[in-house]
Design a protein around this motif. Structure first.
Motif, short mmCIF file in Angstrom:
data_model
loop_
_atom_site.label_atom_id
_atom_site.label_comp_id
_atom_site.label_asym_id
_atom_site.label_seq_id
_atom_site.Cartn_x
_atom_site.Cartn_y
_atom_site.Cartn_z
N LEU A 20 0.45 -1.10 -0.18
CA LEU A 20 -0.06 0.22 0.18
C LEU A 20 0.74 1.71 -0.28
O LEU A 20 1.05 2.27 -0.57
CB LEU A 20 -0.54 -0.15 0.47
N ILE A 21 2.07 0.98 0.87
CA ILE A 21 2.73 2.43 0.70
C ILE A 21 3.43 2.49 -0.31
O ILE A 21 3.93 3.83 -1.38
CB ILE A 21 4.12 2.85 2.13
N LEU A 22 3.52 1.47 -1.34
CA LEU A 22 4.28 1.70 -2.66
C LEU A 22 3.59 2.71 -3.63
O LEU A 22 3.70 3.16 -4.62
CB LEU A 22 4.62 0.05 -3.18
N GLU A 23 1.91 2.07 -3.23
CA GLU A 23 1.15 2.85 -4.04
C GLU A 23 1.22 4.11 -3.80
O GLU A 23 1.27 5.45 -4.86
CB GLU A 23 -0.04 2.71 -3.88
N LYS A 24 1.86 5.06 -3.23
CA LYS A 24 1.85 6.44 -3.55
C LYS A 24 2.88 7.06 -3.97
O LYS A 24 2.97 8.04 -3.73
CB LYS A 24 2.39 6.80 -1.26
N ARG A 25 3.76 6.62 -4.50
CA ARG A 25 4.48 6.51 -5.42
C ARG A 25 3.52 7.55 -6.90
O ARG A 25 3.92 8.30 -7.68
CB ARG A 25 4.85 5.96 -6.27
N SER A 26 2.70 7.50 -7.23
CA SER A 26 1.51 7.58 -8.30
C SER A 26 1.09 9.20 -7.57
O SER A 26 0.27 9.36 -8.51
CB SER A 26 0.46 6.63 -8.63
N SER A 27 1.04 9.25 -5.81
CA SER A 27 0.37 10.30 -5.75
C SER A 27 1.92 11.63 -5.30
O SER A 27 0.80 12.66 -4.64
CB SER A 27 -0.08 10.41 -4.27
N CYS A 28 2.49 11.41 -5.90
CA CYS A 28 3.49 12.37 -5.50
C CYS A 28 3.56 12.54 -3.74
O CYS A 28 4.49 14.03 -3.99
CB CYS A 28 3.28 13.58 -6.30
N ALA A 29 3.75 11.42 -3.27
CA ALA A 29 4.06 11.61 -1.95
C ALA A 29 5.31 11.93 -1.34
O ALA A 29 6.15 11.69 -2.03
CB ALA A 29 3.62 10.52 -1.20
N ILE A 30 5.40 13.25 -0.79
CA ILE A 30 7.12 13.70 -0.20
C ILE A 30 7.20 12.58 0.65
O ILE A 30 8.67 12.47 0.64
CB ILE A 30 6.86 15.28 -0.05
N TRP A 31 7.13 12.71 1.52
CA TRP A 31 7.75 12.30 3.06
C TRP A 31 6.39 10.70 3.59
O TRP A 31 5.78 10.43 3.33
CB TRP A 31 7.63 12.80 4.20
N LEU A 32 7.60 10.11 3.85
CA LEU A 32 6.90 8.86 4.29
C LEU A 32 6.51 8.98 5.86
O LEU A 32 7.55 9.73 6.93
CB LEU A 32 8.10 7.79 4.43
N SER A 33 5.46 8.79 6.48
CA SER A 33 4.71 9.39 7.50
C SER A 33 6.38 8.09 8.63
O SER A 33 6.08 7.55 7.71
CB SER A 33 3.24 8.59 7.80
N ASP A 34 5.79 9.10 9.92
CA ASP A 34 6.59 7.86 11.05
C ASP A 34 5.72 6.34 10.44
O ASP A 34 6.90 4.94 10.72
CB ASP A 34 6.75 8.24 11.93
N LYS A 35 5.02 6.15 10.63
CA LYS A 35 4.15 4.85 10.48
C LYS A 35 4.68 4.08 8.95
O LYS A 35 4.76 2.50 9.60
CB LYS A 35 2.63 4.81 10.55
N ASP A 36 4.81 4.84 8.08
CA ASP A 36 5.41 4.29 7.06
C ASP A 36 6.85 3.58 7.02
O ASP A 36 7.37 2.65 7.16
CB ASP A 36 4.83 5.08 5.58
N VAL A 37 7.45 4.39 7.89
CA VAL A 37 8.89 4.41 7.85
C VAL A 37 8.97 2.68 8.82
O VAL A 37 9.94 1.59 8.32
CB VAL A 37 9.28 5.21 8.59
N GLU A 38 7.83 3.26 10.29
CA GLU A 38 8.01 1.93 11.10
C GLU A 38 6.99 0.34 10.64
O GLU A 38 8.10 -0.79 10.75
CB GLU A 38 6.83 2.17 11.64
N ILE A 39 7.24 0.59 9.35
CA ILE A 39 6.40 -0.69 8.83
C ILE A 39 7.74 -0.67 7.79
O ILE A 39 7.98 -2.52 7.21
CB ILE A 39 4.83 -0.67 7.54
N LEU A 40 8.23 -0.70 6.99
CA LEU A 40 9.35 -0.30 6.20
C LEU A 40 10.58 -1.19 7.01
O LEU A 40 11.60 -2.54 6.57
CB LEU A 40 10.35 0.68 5.89
N GLU A 41 10.40 -0.22 8.33
CA GLU A 41 11.52 -1.23 9.55
C GLU A 41 11.72 -2.72 9.59
O GLU A 41 11.98 -3.66 10.16
CB GLU A 41 11.64 -0.19 10.75
N LYS A 42 9.92 -2.77 9.85
CA LYS A 42 9.39 -4.28 10.39
C LYS A 42 9.57 -5.08 9.40
O LYS A 42 9.80 -5.83 9.25
CB LYS A 42 7.61 -4.56 10.67
N VAL A 43 9.64 -4.63 7.53
CA VAL A 43 9.45 -5.77 6.22
C VAL A 43 11.75 -5.95 6.61
O VAL A 43 11.71 -7.93 6.56
CB VAL A 43 9.16 -5.14 5.40
N LYS A 44 11.88 -5.47 6.55
CA LYS A 44 13.60 -5.28 7.04
C LYS A 44 13.65 -6.28 7.88
O LYS A 44 14.26 -7.28 7.95
CB LYS A 44 14.26 -4.16 7.27
#
Length: 927
Positions: A65-89
């Protein structure tokens, strides 16, 4: 409008997330496959895997779902998004570790077990056959695979390599269990079933034996899929009767691989694929020959002849290896020419099997005369039988194959040297346990063929391990020199036998149904030198036994019904008498007349109560008196029981080299016997008033003291000769140790092993601490129920610095809080390799060197520690503080240590232990 920097930042994070998600999905697939394929047997590991999979299933959609933000020109990843990224890693890293865990944990030790044997020479043809065999295992329509070819061609080596390759990739190979069974020529259904059951971890009562096949079948069905390797099959086997459920739908992915010398056997067992293991082609045969001969094969003078020698081996790997090693390091052209001539005329006929025997005969011809007979003697034992080397040597001496004039130790040294030469010639190989040897089955077949075909001097009747119920009278002839019917099921021995005046050896051990030896039976063997009736159920021997005037070795081991023997007075040539674990109550009558007797073993004779006075004194040639575990207690002069032999008789034996006896009290063994211990090459002394206790350990000089008050004992003179000391439930240990500390002017340098069982009040009088290390060469230390807070207390108590210590075993020490602390200074455990700690209820930590100087190299504290085993330690919170590095640790076992929740480590193998060891620990301990 998004700035370029922000877009780059997002794209960088998005790419990282995308890569992490892809890797995580790949690991998820592998974990799912592992769960589906092998069915993880360890419940705690399976639970961890399923928890991990659930977390993956929760977080992968969020990452996508986070990757879908590429189509909407999202600038920053939210803290929650970063947390998901770290969890995946983190999940991806944890998954990789779990895959490693599946490889190194019980799957690698239980799904496949290593099969020992000669290494696989990686030649093109051999590798192609191995690949073909692996391809057959992957085919859905192939369940039974036959591997066939002549004896010695490499069938066993091929399937052994297959098995051990599967071990390397235990986590990813296709089978839930791989089972290896050696069938052998004389197929025994129950024995094979028991081997399979043992591999399955099943134990059976006598009443369940008839249900073995059904139980095996049910267990294999539960496994989903398995691989059964049946090595050395001589006759068709009914797999259904064996308990192998190949026909059932749930077992369609299971496979059976069998090896046989006969294609007919494979065909009758309805194999789907048959792989012939052929002899090597000329080029590969030459490569293998050169590999075994060494550089000399390619020297200018030797090479042309060596090529011809290699050619004469007909591409048979066993022959190539055997002859190649025989000629290794021999540059003399004359030797090579002689070898070639022998080889050309050694084959008895053009028949394939006889060609093999002719090839093996070359190695036999290279042996010295006495070595030839010693080698042939080994064929008297059953197929695949591990022969104890010391017993084999005594057979050789008794038959007259080795010089019996040497001392016992020299005789053993000569025998071991001869065994090693036979092994170097590939005519013997290592047995299944330490200090044993056995024959390759083809080599044994050759030896039996040779003994049956060469006439005078070699004629033997060998029917060992054949399942015989009746004595084979029709096979017996008067000229036979060696008779081996061991390990059969003979129900009785005949009273009338053709007289075997030339028979020297009669081996009947292992016929447990025989209850009586008829009088007429032994009369048929007047010149017998060796008689072995071990394991039979006789109560005595007939009177005709006394007429065996040439007998040199009488072996009656494990004859648990044997209570007495006729008088031995007439057996004047007897050298070896073995009554281990018999039911005799006194030594046989007439023993005192045997001036040639050099070896007596009455170990574990729990009913032996009487040795008449003067009996031992007359045995002037006696070199070995083994009474370990015997009930007879020796006294000294003045304290003896009326009419019974005393220790003074033993001290008068001029040639005694090994002595194992029990005495009532350590105080009775005084300094006047120092001369006895000095001239013994090996001894086992047990001091105990208890009738039946376990014999002391093994070693050159073993001393065990059990249930004795040793407060006034002064045994420093004796400890000068002791290599192993076992103190078991002894009162007054403080007094004995104080004697050692205050009176010993030098260390006990011979001591290699020390065991102390039950020492609840360890303390020395003030000022009695030892100023020197009493046991500087100690390699093994075992402490059970000893009152210590730290092993370091032994430093002040006995001066023990433990610089040579290799093995430490601690159990039941309830005051112990840590194994080692600053009381043992840094650098004093340089050789410690293994630690076992069990049931120490207050133990909090293994190592704490907090006061070690900062500049001290932490890796040098325990540089060789490879194994740690911990069990039932409820207060254990950590292995060590951060000043300790366990860089050599290879094996860690933790069981029932509830307070030990994790192991601190730094990734990259730079911390206390490496990541692999941490995962092994967690799989065993964490829930």
């Amino acid at each position: 409008m998004c700035s370029r920097a922000h877009r780059v930042m997002f794209r960088s994070n998005a790419r990282a997330l995308n890569r992490a998600l892809e890797r995580l999905k790949n690991v998820q697939t592998k974990v799912n496959e592992a769960l589906k394929r092998s069915g993880i047997q360890e419940k705690s590991l399976e639970r961890k895997l399923r928890i991990w999979l659930r977390k993956v299933e929760e977080n992968v959609p969020l990452g996508e779902l986070i990757l879908e933000k590429r189509s909407s020109c999202a600038i920053w990843l939210s803290d929650k998004d970063v947390e998901i990224l770290e969890k995946v890693k983190r999940l991806e890293e944890q998954g990789q570790d779990l895959i490693k865990k599946i490889s190194v944990n019980k799957s690698s030790r239980e799904i496949v077990e290593r099969v020992l044997g000669p290494s696989f020479h990686p030649q093109k043809t051999a590798l192609e056959m191995l690949d073909k065999l692996k391809d057959c295992l992957k085919k859905k329509n192939v369940q039974k695979i036959g591997v066939w070819g002549m004896g010695g061609v490499g069938k066993t080596t091929l399937v052994r390599t297959l098995n051990n390759d599967l071990l390397k990739y235990a986590a990813t190979q296709q089978f839930a269990l791989v089972i290896w069974v050696t069938v052998s020529k004389d197929f025994d259904l129950k024995r094979v079933q028991m081997d399979i059951a043992k591999r399955l971890g099943k134990r059976f009562t006598r009443e369940q034996m008839n249900q073995l096949g059904l139980t095996i079948c049910e267990r294999l069905i539960d496994l989903k899929n398995f691989l059964l390797i049946l090595d050395d099959v001589w006759h068709p086997i009914d797999l259904d009767q064996l308990g192998i459920p190949l026909a059932l739908e749930r077992s369609k992915d299971s496979k059976v691989v069998l090896t046989s010398r006969r294609l007919e056997v494979c065909q009758q067992m309805m194999t789907n694929e048959n792989i012939k293991v052929a002899c090597l082609q000329e080029k590969e045969a030459w490569e293998l020959f050169c590999h075994n001969v060494g550089e000399v094969a390619n020297s200018d003078n030797v090479k042309p002849i060596a090529k011809d020698v290699s050619h004469e081996c007909c591409g048979l790997p066993l022959a190539i290896i055997t002859i190649g090693r025989t000629l290794r390091g021999k540059p003399q052209v004359e030797v090579w020419k002689h070898t070639l001539n022998l080889l050309k005329r050694s084959a008895p006929s053009i028949d394939t099997e006889e060609k093999i025997f002719g090839t093996l005969k070359l190695s036999y011809d290279f042996l010295q005369d006495n070595m030839k007979s010693c080698f042939l003697f080994c064929a008297l034992f059953p197929e695949d039988y591990s022969i104890k080397v010391s017993e084999l040597i005594m057979y050789w001496v008794a038959e007259g194959l080795l010089d019996g004039q040497h001392h016992y130790e020299d005789m053993m040294n000569e025998g071991v040297t001869l065994v090693e030469r036979l092994k170097d010639s590939c005519l013997l190989e290592d047995g299944d346990s330490c200090d044993t040897v056995k024959m390759h089955d083809v080599v044994r077949d050759f030896a039996i063929w040779f003994m049956s075909s060469q006439g005078e001097g070699f004629h033997s009747l060998v029917m060992a391990g054949r399942g015989l119920i009746e004595f084979p009278q029709d096979k017996f002839v008067s000229s036979v020199q060696r008779v081996s019917l061991m390990a059969n099921k003979l129900e009785r021995l005949p009273n009338n036998v053709i007289e075997g005046v030339e028979t020297l050896v009669l081996l009947l051990q292992g016929n447990s149904h025989v209850k009586e030896v008829p009088n007429g039976f032994l009369q048929a063997f007047p010149n017998l030198r060796i008689l072995d009736l071990s394991g039979v159920r006789i109560r005595t021997l007939p009177d005709s036994f006394s007429n065996l005037h040439s007998l040199r070795s009488l072996v009656l081991r494990n004859c648990k019904k044997l209570r007495n023997l006729p008088s031995l007075e007439s057996l004047v040539k007897l050298q070896f008498l073995d009554l281990h674990e018999s039911a005799i109550r006194e030594l046989p009558r007439g023993l005192e007349a045997l001036s040639s007797l050099r070896y007596i073993c009455v170990s574990n004779t729990y009913q032996l109560q009487s040795i008449p006075a003067g009996t031992i004194l007359q045995l002037s040639s006696l070199e070995v008196l083994d009474m370990a575990g015997s009930a007879y207690s020796w006294g000294i002069k003045g304290e003896e029981r009326e009419g019974q032999a005393t220790l003074d008789e033993v001290t008068c034996l001029p040639h005694l080299q090994f002595l194992a006896i029990k005495l009532l009290d350590v105080l009775s063994f005084s300094y006047e016997f120092d001369s006895l211990t000095k001239r013994l090459t090996k001894f086992q002394f047990l001091f105990s008033p208890i009738r039946s206790v376990s014999p002391p350990g093994t070693g050159e000089g073993c001393l065990a003291i059990s249930d004795v008050n040793v407060s006034n004992a002064s045994i420093g003179w004796l400890l000068q000769h002791v290599t192993s000391l076992d103190l078991n439930y002894c009162e007054g240990l403080n007094g004995m140790f104080e004697n050692l500390v205050t009176k010993s002017k030098s260390s006990f340098v011979a001591m290699k092993a020390l065991s102390i069982h039950y020492f609840p009040s360890l303390s020395l009088a003030s000022g009695c601490e030892s100023q020197l290390d009493l046991f500087p060469n100690l390699e093994e230390l075992s402490l059970d129920n000893v009152n210590l807070e730290s092993i370091g207390e032994l430093n002040g108590f006995l001066g023990m610095r433990l610089q040579k210590l290799k093995l430490l075993q601690v159990s039941g020490c309830r005051q112990l809080k840590r194994l080692f602390s600053d009381q043992i200074l840094a650098g004093t455990l340089p050789n410690l390799q293994e630690i076992k700690v069990v049931s120490c209820l207050r133990l909090e930590e293994l190592f704490n060197f907090s006061s070690v100087p900062v500049d001290f190299c932490a890796e040098s504290l325990l540089p060789k520690l490879t194994v740690i085993k911990l069990k039932y330690l409820p207060q254990l919170r950590s292995l060590c503080n951060d000043r300790v590095v366990l860089e050599s640790l290879e094996h860690l076992e933790v069981e029932s240590c509830e307070s030990l929740k994790n192991l601190p480590f730094v990734p990259g193998n730079t911390g206390m232990i490496n990541e692999q060891m941490a995962w092994e620990y967690m799989s065993r301990t964490l829930g």
